[in-house]
Design a protein around this motif. Sequence first.
Motif, PDB file in Angstrom:
ATOM      1  N   ARG A  87      22.980  20.984  62.631  1.00 25.41           N
ATOM      2  CA  ARG A  87      22.252  22.145  62.122  1.00 25.41           C
ATOM      3  C   ARG A  87      22.972  22.822  60.954  1.00 25.41           C
ATOM      4  O   ARG A  87      22.429  23.745  60.350  1.00 25.41           O
ATOM      5  CB  ARG A  87      22.044  23.166  63.238  1.00 25.41           C
ATOM      6  CG  ARG A  87      21.129  22.685  64.359  1.00 25.41           C
ATOM      7  CD  ARG A  87      20.957  23.763  65.418  1.00 25.41           C
ATOM      8  NE  ARG A  87      20.079  23.339  66.484  1.00 25.41           N
ATOM      9  CZ  ARG A  87      20.470  22.641  67.533  1.00 25.41           C
ATOM     10  NH1 ARG A  87      21.752  22.307  67.648  1.00 25.41           N
ATOM     11  NH2 ARG A  87      19.608  22.284  68.473  1.00 25.41           N
ATOM     12  N   TRP A  89      23.381  21.921  58.020  1.00 27.56           N
ATOM     13  CA  TRP A  89      22.728  21.788  56.712  1.00 27.56           C
ATOM     14  C   TRP A  89      21.687  22.880  56.479  1.00 27.56           C
ATOM     15  O   TRP A  89      21.279  23.111  55.335  1.00 27.56           O
ATOM     16  CB  TRP A  89      22.066  20.413  56.576  1.00 27.56           C
ATOM     17  CG  TRP A  89      20.768  20.244  57.304  1.00 27.56           C
ATOM     18  CD1 TRP A  89      20.605  19.811  58.573  1.00 27.56           C
ATOM     19  CD2 TRP A  89      19.446  20.486  56.791  1.00 27.56           C
ATOM     20  NE1 TRP A  89      19.271  19.778  58.897  1.00 27.56           N
ATOM     21  CE2 TRP A  89      18.532  20.184  57.819  1.00 27.56           C
ATOM     22  CE3 TRP A  89      18.953  20.927  55.567  1.00 27.56           C
ATOM     23  CZ2 TRP A  89      17.167  20.316  57.662  1.00 27.56           C
ATOM     24  CZ3 TRP A  89      17.579  21.063  55.405  1.00 27.56           C
ATOM     25  CH2 TRP A  89      16.703  20.751  56.441  1.00 27.56           C
ATOM     26  N   LYS A  90      21.290  23.605  57.530  1.00 26.63           N
ATOM     27  CA  LYS A  90      20.314  24.680  57.370  1.00 26.63           C
ATOM     28  C   LYS A  90      20.963  26.036  57.157  1.00 26.63           C
ATOM     29  O   LYS A  90      20.281  27.048  57.100  1.00 26.63           O
ATOM     30  CB  LYS A  90      19.414  24.748  58.607  1.00 26.63           C
ATOM     31  CG  LYS A  90      18.499  23.544  58.787  1.00 26.63           C
ATOM     32  CD  LYS A  90      17.581  23.746  59.981  1.00 26.63           C
ATOM     33  CE  LYS A  90      16.604  22.598  60.145  1.00 26.63           C
ATOM     34  NZ  LYS A  90      15.689  22.808  61.290  1.00 26.63           N
ATOM     35  N   LEU A  93      19.508  28.989  54.912  1.00 27.68           N
ATOM     36  CA  LEU A  93      18.187  28.673  54.382  1.00 27.68           C
ATOM     37  C   LEU A  93      17.107  29.446  55.132  1.00 27.68           C
ATOM     38  O   LEU A  93      17.223  29.679  56.329  1.00 27.68           O
ATOM     39  CB  LEU A  93      17.910  27.169  54.484  1.00 27.68           C
ATOM     40  CG  LEU A  93      18.808  26.253  53.657  1.00 27.68           C
ATOM     41  CD1 LEU A  93      18.475  24.800  53.929  1.00 27.68           C
ATOM     42  CD2 LEU A  93      18.672  26.560  52.172  1.00 27.68           C
ATOM     43  N   LYS A  95      12.542  30.281  55.155  1.00 31.24           N
ATOM     44  CA  LYS A  95      11.239  29.814  54.692  1.00 31.24           C
ATOM     45  C   LYS A  95      10.928  30.439  53.342  1.00 31.24           C
ATOM     46  O   LYS A  95      11.074  31.647  53.151  1.00 31.24           O
ATOM     47  CB  LYS A  95      10.149  30.174  55.706  1.00 31.24           C
ATOM     48  CG  LYS A  95      10.214  29.345  56.986  1.00 31.24           C
ATOM     49  CD  LYS A  95       9.038  29.669  57.894  1.00 31.24           C
ATOM     50  CE  LYS A  95       9.058  28.795  59.143  1.00 31.24           C
ATOM     51  NZ  LYS A  95       7.904  29.080  60.047  1.00 31.24           N
ATOM     52  N   ILE A 156      19.626  17.862  50.257  1.00 29.84           N
ATOM     53  CA  ILE A 156      19.884  18.183  51.665  1.00 29.84           C
ATOM     54  C   ILE A 156      21.378  18.099  51.945  1.00 29.84           C
ATOM     55  O   ILE A 156      21.938  18.930  52.671  1.00 29.84           O
ATOM     56  CB  ILE A 156      19.098  17.238  52.588  1.00 29.84           C
ATOM     57  CG1 ILE A 156      17.611  17.581  52.547  1.00 29.84           C
ATOM     58  CG2 ILE A 156      19.600  17.324  54.031  1.00 29.84           C
ATOM     59  CD1 ILE A 156      16.734  16.604  53.306  1.00 29.84           C
ATOM     60  N   GLY A 160      22.211  21.745  50.901  1.00 31.46           N
ATOM     61  CA  GLY A 160      21.952  22.148  52.276  1.00 31.46           C
ATOM     62  C   GLY A 160      23.220  22.161  53.106  1.00 31.46           C
ATOM     63  O   GLY A 160      23.602  23.197  53.665  1.00 31.46           O
ATOM     64  N   SER A 246      16.466  28.366  49.546  1.00 30.80           N
ATOM     65  CA  SER A 246      15.548  27.259  49.787  1.00 30.80           C
ATOM     66  C   SER A 246      16.012  26.052  48.994  1.00 30.80           C
ATOM     67  O   SER A 246      16.696  26.191  47.965  1.00 30.80           O
ATOM     68  CB  SER A 246      14.122  27.664  49.378  1.00 30.80           C
ATOM     69  OG  SER A 246      13.273  26.537  49.338  1.00 30.80           O
TER      70      SER A 246
END
Length: 306
Positions: A87, A89-90, A93, A95, A156, A160, A246
């Motif tokens: 997780r 990589w998120k 970030l 929406k 990513i 990310g 994002s």
Amino acid sequence: MVPSDALKVWLYAAAAVWLGTWTSPLLYNFGKAIAEVCENKQTIGLIEWLAGICRAADFPAFFRAAIWVSAAGLFYPFLKSLSGGWRAWKQGLQKNPNRLRHLAVGFSAVAVGLLFLIATTILIKNHGQPIPVDVLTKLSVGAIFRALVWAALQEIFYQGLVLGIFLRSMPRPAAIALAAAFFALTHFLELSVGVNVLDPDAAGVGFELLGKWFQPFPSPGAWILTWIPLVGLGGILAYARSATRSLALPIGIHGGWIFANHFSMLLAGRSLQQGWSALIGVIYAGYIVFRITRSHHVHLPPSSEV
């Protein structure tokens, strides 16, 4: 544990380069053996396609492939070692309601601008290969898809995962600067023009090639036109991710760059990775990111992320 994750990023990259350098002669010999065995023999399409690639590839191509294979093999252990696991990589970030617009505008603006730059360069220098319009149209559709897929995979990882880890370990400006340096160093090995070895079968030939890649530059201008575009592009992509929280805009920008680079190689036989065209392209991409992010204000990451 978070600062140690930032160190693991560099250790992972160093391990992938070392392992790839060490195994590159093995991959080279294996690939050439496949090409020799399949020569003048009818085989299944996939093997024949692979044999054709191996037959045409030189040692630097196998060297880069070995590094990519090593990076892929080490990726899962590296991911498991992180404090956030897969997780990570998120990190940071959110929406983005404008993600489709950022993706489309980023891609089209950079692609069109760089293609115009390529066309201008061809006209000024009067070189390049004429390509029929129908062939160019067919190639462009596939090139757009490949560019976006390859850009998404890279972003990513770079923006990310890597930038997310750096944002948890240090202030935002330092994280962006370090992410730009990481992007430049890992992409530097793609610049193989004029770099080769005399004997691919010699002992330690992989480390010989690695040493040639990092030889001192013949002039300060050559250094600037090689490193500044790489660092600049990495910094622009990192800033775009941080400003919008994002990956849509970085994917669009990077995808447009990859797409234009494909046609630069096709039409002019030159890459956009280095040189004056690359430097001008980076400045232009930075302007596009500035214009888009200026109307998409996002607060700085909370203290837990910087």
